[in-house]
Structures are given as structure tokens and as C-alpha cells.
Write a protein that holds these residues in place. Structure first.
Motif, PDB file in Angstrom:
ATOM      1  N   PHE A 132       0.411  -1.071  -0.260  1.00  0.00           N
ATOM      2  CA  PHE A 132       0.098   0.390  -0.228  1.00  0.00           C
ATOM      3  C   PHE A 132       0.782   1.224  -0.104  1.00  0.00           C
ATOM      4  O   PHE A 132       0.954   2.245  -0.292  1.00  0.00           O
ATOM      5  CB  PHE A 132      -0.791   0.033   1.416  1.00  0.00           C
ATOM      6  N   GLN A 133       2.294   1.402   0.972  1.00  0.00           N
ATOM      7  CA  GLN A 133       2.444   2.593   0.822  1.00  0.00           C
ATOM      8  C   GLN A 133       3.543   2.674  -0.373  1.00  0.00           C
ATOM      9  O   GLN A 133       3.197   3.909  -1.008  1.00  0.00           O
ATOM     10  CB  GLN A 133       3.817   1.833   1.977  1.00  0.00           C
ATOM     11  N   MET A 134       3.721   1.773  -0.741  1.00  0.00           N
ATOM     12  CA  MET A 134       4.464   1.924  -2.375  1.00  0.00           C
ATOM     13  C   MET A 134       3.812   2.081  -3.266  1.00  0.00           C
ATOM     14  O   MET A 134       4.332   2.967  -3.999  1.00  0.00           O
ATOM     15  CB  MET A 134       5.394   0.833  -2.037  1.00  0.00           C
ATOM     16  N   ASP A 135       2.823   1.595  -3.336  1.00  0.00           N
ATOM     17  CA  ASP A 135       1.256   2.027  -4.506  1.00  0.00           C
ATOM     18  C   ASP A 135       1.502   3.385  -4.077  1.00  0.00           C
ATOM     19  O   ASP A 135       1.529   3.763  -5.663  1.00  0.00           O
ATOM     20  CB  ASP A 135       0.464   1.510  -4.467  1.00  0.00           C
ATOM     21  N   VAL A 136       1.541   3.785  -3.500  1.00  0.00           N
ATOM     22  CA  VAL A 136       1.235   5.231  -3.440  1.00  0.00           C
ATOM     23  C   VAL A 136       2.065   6.349  -3.663  1.00  0.00           C
ATOM     24  O   VAL A 136       1.593   7.086  -4.135  1.00  0.00           O
ATOM     25  CB  VAL A 136      -0.041   5.563  -1.906  1.00  0.00           C
ATOM     26  N   ASN A 137       2.444   6.206  -2.695  1.00  0.00           N
ATOM     27  CA  ASN A 137       3.758   6.278  -2.928  1.00  0.00           C
ATOM     28  C   ASN A 137       5.316   6.644  -4.053  1.00  0.00           C
ATOM     29  O   ASN A 137       5.839   7.599  -4.235  1.00  0.00           O
ATOM     30  CB  ASN A 137       4.845   7.227  -1.610  1.00  0.00           C
ATOM     31  N   VAL A 138       5.394   5.478  -4.331  1.00  0.00           N
ATOM     32  CA  VAL A 138       6.400   5.260  -5.405  1.00  0.00           C
ATOM     33  C   VAL A 138       6.045   4.987  -6.976  1.00  0.00           C
ATOM     34  O   VAL A 138       6.540   5.556  -7.854  1.00  0.00           O
ATOM     35  CB  VAL A 138       6.928   4.178  -4.883  1.00  0.00           C
ATOM     36  N   PHE A 139       4.388   4.102  -7.392  1.00  0.00           N
ATOM     37  CA  PHE A 139       4.439   4.230  -8.180  1.00  0.00           C
ATOM     38  C   PHE A 139       3.584   4.938  -8.796  1.00  0.00           C
ATOM     39  O   PHE A 139       3.419   5.276  -9.668  1.00  0.00           O
ATOM     40  CB  PHE A 139       3.805   2.388  -7.857  1.00  0.00           C
ATOM     41  N   GLY A 140       2.405   5.798  -7.785  1.00  0.00           N
ATOM     42  CA  GLY A 140       1.806   6.444  -7.920  1.00  0.00           C
ATOM     43  C   GLY A 140       2.610   7.789  -8.561  1.00  0.00           C
ATOM     44  O   GLY A 140       1.811   8.513  -9.693  1.00  0.00           O
ATOM     45  N   PRO A 141       3.436   8.927  -8.370  1.00  0.00           N
ATOM     46  CA  PRO A 141       3.995   9.404  -9.126  1.00  0.00           C
ATOM     47  C   PRO A 141       4.599   8.750 -10.483  1.00  0.00           C
ATOM     48  O   PRO A 141       4.648   9.621 -11.380  1.00  0.00           O
ATOM     49  CB  PRO A 141       5.199   9.866  -8.212  1.00  0.00           C
ATOM     50  N   TYR A 142       5.016   7.675 -10.686  1.00  0.00           N
ATOM     51  CA  TYR A 142       5.895   6.576 -11.728  1.00  0.00           C
ATOM     52  C   TYR A 142       4.371   6.937 -12.585  1.00  0.00           C
ATOM     53  O   TYR A 142       4.288   7.433 -13.608  1.00  0.00           O
ATOM     54  CB  TYR A 142       6.448   5.927 -11.636  1.00  0.00           C
ATOM     55  N   ARG A 143       2.942   6.387 -11.927  1.00  0.00           N
ATOM     56  CA  ARG A 143       1.911   6.246 -13.129  1.00  0.00           C
ATOM     57  C   ARG A 143       1.840   7.475 -14.220  1.00  0.00           C
ATOM     58  O   ARG A 143       1.571   7.970 -15.130  1.00  0.00           O
ATOM     59  CB  ARG A 143       0.821   5.757 -12.599  1.00  0.00           C
ATOM     60  N   VAL A 144       1.663   8.923 -12.844  1.00  0.00           N
ATOM     61  CA  VAL A 144       1.175   9.755 -13.036  1.00  0.00           C
ATOM     62  C   VAL A 144       1.817  10.692 -14.005  1.00  0.00           C
ATOM     63  O   VAL A 144       1.558  11.413 -15.177  1.00  0.00           O
ATOM     64  CB  VAL A 144       0.416  10.572 -11.718  1.00  0.00           C
ATOM     65  N   THR A 145       2.944  10.610 -14.330  1.00  0.00           N
ATOM     66  CA  THR A 145       4.152  11.282 -14.473  1.00  0.00           C
ATOM     67  C   THR A 145       4.553  10.343 -15.875  1.00  0.00           C
ATOM     68  O   THR A 145       4.692  11.326 -16.828  1.00  0.00           O
ATOM     69  CB  THR A 145       5.638  10.825 -13.757  1.00  0.00           C
ATOM     70  N   LYS A 146       4.329   9.161 -16.476  1.00  0.00           N
ATOM     71  CA  LYS A 146       4.577   8.464 -17.399  1.00  0.00           C
ATOM     72  C   LYS A 146       2.981   9.051 -18.219  1.00  0.00           C
ATOM     73  O   LYS A 146       3.073   9.237 -19.131  1.00  0.00           O
ATOM     74  CB  LYS A 146       4.393   7.453 -17.779  1.00  0.00           C
TER      75      LYS A 146
END
Length: 327
Positions: A132-146
Motif C-alpha cells: 500500500f505504501q509503495m503503490d501510492v508514494n512510489v508507483f503513484g508518481p511514476y504512473r502519473v508522470t508517465k
């Protein structure tokens, strides 16, 4: 007489058409001239402060939120449109991209602010909580930026991500959150190197303890563990976290300084790579000292270690240029 009426009719029609074209042209020009910024996690706390500051300074802000009532409330503000955006759901992100494209403003800036906090001992935290922590804080910016990168590149714009002072140092029982924010630091530096060729500036904002809802939500999750009968080898230490991360944040400063940093990152002719924003000297010193301690550890006892004098010379050389490598 009929001929005169006909001529007048045509004249009025053409004038009306010209006026309509002129209004449409002015509208299109206003869309082009008003830079648009997307802020994720804008329903409260740091994100709301950022969105309101940018809107007040003349940006048009797409304010990302998950709840309908928050989206509607954000849309009532001047220079702002609330949009549905859960950074863990690709369909939400794709829909947000379509909304921004269809509006015709383009997108100049992106602030990846949505985040959550999980603070538990690393040998006890569940894999579900870690994901949950990584999905929001790490993969979230990755998804949105991409997803939004093509629009940002088209406008030679800006990208900023919210990290934390726990992204430049770390301590006991903050592991999952601190790990995610250290990833944000690496994300920023890598993205900055890759986006430089497109004249897109990338920065990171590293706040200390301000009034926001992220800790309240964290304490709520911790309480659920207690209510479920989950015991900890570190119960005394976890109880002491309340001193440093209380659920009631009303005594902490409002995040106006964080919002000002976001505005600088989006508007300055010389934006910084890193914005350390601490409410008190003690927190700033903690972050800087922790970084220097890592430097000393990195330099300790190997064949390429620097002397103290060499380190000081190296530091002076680095300080002679700005954070983006410019004299």
C-alpha cells in the motif's frame, strides 16, 4: 426598402460573426496564456495549500481528489477544477489526461503530491501495508508522470514531487514511509537527468512536520492493528511515536511555506532541484546532519577515502554552483 433591410441584415450578421470569432480568439488566447498545473492529492493539507497558492498566483489548477464532495468543493474555487484522480487506478489517470487534453489549456506543471504514511517496525509490518505504501508514494508518481509527460514536454514545463525530510535521512520505525520517500529522491534525480534534453525542470519538495491529514490517517491504521490484537516487540517505542507524530496536527504550522516552495518550483526562472522546507531549525538540522553523517560513513576507511581537507575543498567546490550544476 427590402434591399436596404437585406443589406442591414447581412451587415449585422457579419458583425456578429466577427464578434463571435473575436471572442473565440480571445478565449483561445486566454487558455494558451494561462499556464495549467495538475496537483495530485489536493483535497486537504499540503496539496490543498499548494493548489490554492498556485490558483491565487494566476495558474489554472487541476486539483486531483478521490471523493466526489472534495472534487465539487475544489471546483468552486477560482482558477481551479477538481478532477477525480486516484493515483493507484490507471483508469482514473487516463481519464484525467483526457480531461486536461479536452480543456485545451495544455499542461505546464505537474505536482505529484498524493501520499500516505505507514510507520511500523520493518520486521513486523505486513506485506499488504508495505505494498500500500509503495503503490501510492512510489508507483503513484511514476504512473502519473508517465501519463502526463507528453503534455509537459510539449510545454517545456515543470515536474515536482513531494518527498519529506525522511526522504533524506531515516530513523527507527519510520521504515516503510522513509523507504518510499528515498525512492522519491532517486525518482527526482533520474527524471531530472532524462528530462533535461526537453527543457523540462524537475524538482522535489521535502517538508518537515506541518499540519496535514497524512499522520492522522497513519495513526488510524495503527489503531486498527491494536484493535485487532496485533502485538509488537516495540510497543513502548511505537507509543512514543505519538510524541513526534501526533494525530492532532492543529498545533503544527499551516503548510504555507510548503505551498510557497511549490509555487517557486512552478514559476521561478531559476527553480531549485531540492526544496527543504522545515517549520523549525531543529528539523532542518536533523535532515542536514543526517545527510552529512551518511557522507562520513560513505567516506570511511577505504582505499579512495578523502581527507578532511579534501572533503572541505570538495564541499566548497559543490557550493560554488547552484543545485542544478550552474555557476
Amino acid at each position: 426598402m427590402k434591399k436596404l433591410v437585406y443589406v442591414l441584415f447581412l451587415t449585422i450578421t457579419f458583425i456578429g460573426a466577427d464578434a463571435h470569432d473575436h471572442d473565440a480568439s480571445e478565449y483561445a488566447s486566454s487558455l494558451k496564456n494561462q499556464k495549467a498545473v495538475l496537483v495530485t492529492g489536493a483535497s486537504s493539507g499540503l496539496g490543498l495549500a499548494m493548489a490554492e497558492k498556485l490558483a491565487a498566483e494566476g495558474f489554472f489548477v487541476y486539483a486531483g481528489a478521490r471523493k466526489k464532495k472534495d472534487i465539487e468543493a475544489l471546483s468552486q474555487k477560482k482558477n481551479m477544477q477538481g478532477i477525480r484522480l486516484d493515483v493507484t487506478i490507471q483508469a482514473d489517470i487516463d481519464a484525467a489526461v483526457a480531461t486536461v487534453k479536452n480543456a485545451g489549456r495544455g499542461l505546464y506543471g505537474l505536482i505529484n503530491n498524493a501520499g500516505v504514511a505507514v510507520m511500523e517496525p520493518l520486521i513486523e509490518v505486513s506485506e499488504e501495508s508495505m505494498q500500500f505504501q509503495m503503490d501510492v508514494n512510489v508507483f503513484g508518481p511514476y504512473r502519473v508522470t508517465k501519463a502526463f509527460a507528453p503534455l509537459i514536454i510539449e510545454n517545456q514545463g515543470r515536474i515536482s514531487t513531494t518527498s519529506s525530510i525522511l526522504g533524506v535521512t531515516a530513523g527507527g520505525f519510520t521504515g516503510p514511509y522513509s523507504m518510499s520517500k528515498h525512492a522519491t529522491e532517486a525518482f527526482t534525480d533520474t527524471l531530472a537527468a532524462e528530462m533535461k534534453k526537453f527543457n523540462v525542470h524537475v524538482s522535489v519538495i521535502e517538508p518537515g512536520n506541518y499540519n496535514s491529514n497524512v499522520i492522522k490517517a497513519m495513526r488510524s491504521r495503527m489503531q486498527k492493528n491494536i484493535d485487532a490484537g496485533k502485538s509488537s516487540r516495540y510497543q513502548d517505542e511505537m507509543n512514543s511515536l505519538e510524541k513526534y507524530f501526533p494525530a492532532d496536527r492543529s498545533e503544527f504550522k499551516a503548510p504555507d511555506e510548503v505551498a510557497a516552495a511549490a509555487w517557486h518550483a512552478m514559476s521561478s526562472e531559476q527553480p531549485k532541484r531540492r526544496y527543504l522546507v522545515a517549520p523549525v531549525q531543529k528539523e532542518a538540522d536533523w535532515a542536514i546532519r543526517g545527510t552529512l553523517e551518511r557522507l562520513v560513513q560513505l567516506n570511511q576507511d577505504h582505499q579512495f577515502s578523502h581527507s578532511q581537507e579534501a572533503l572541505i575543498k570538495l564541499l566548497k567546490g559543490i557550493m560554488a554552483v547552484d543545485g542544478n550544476g550552474n555557476p
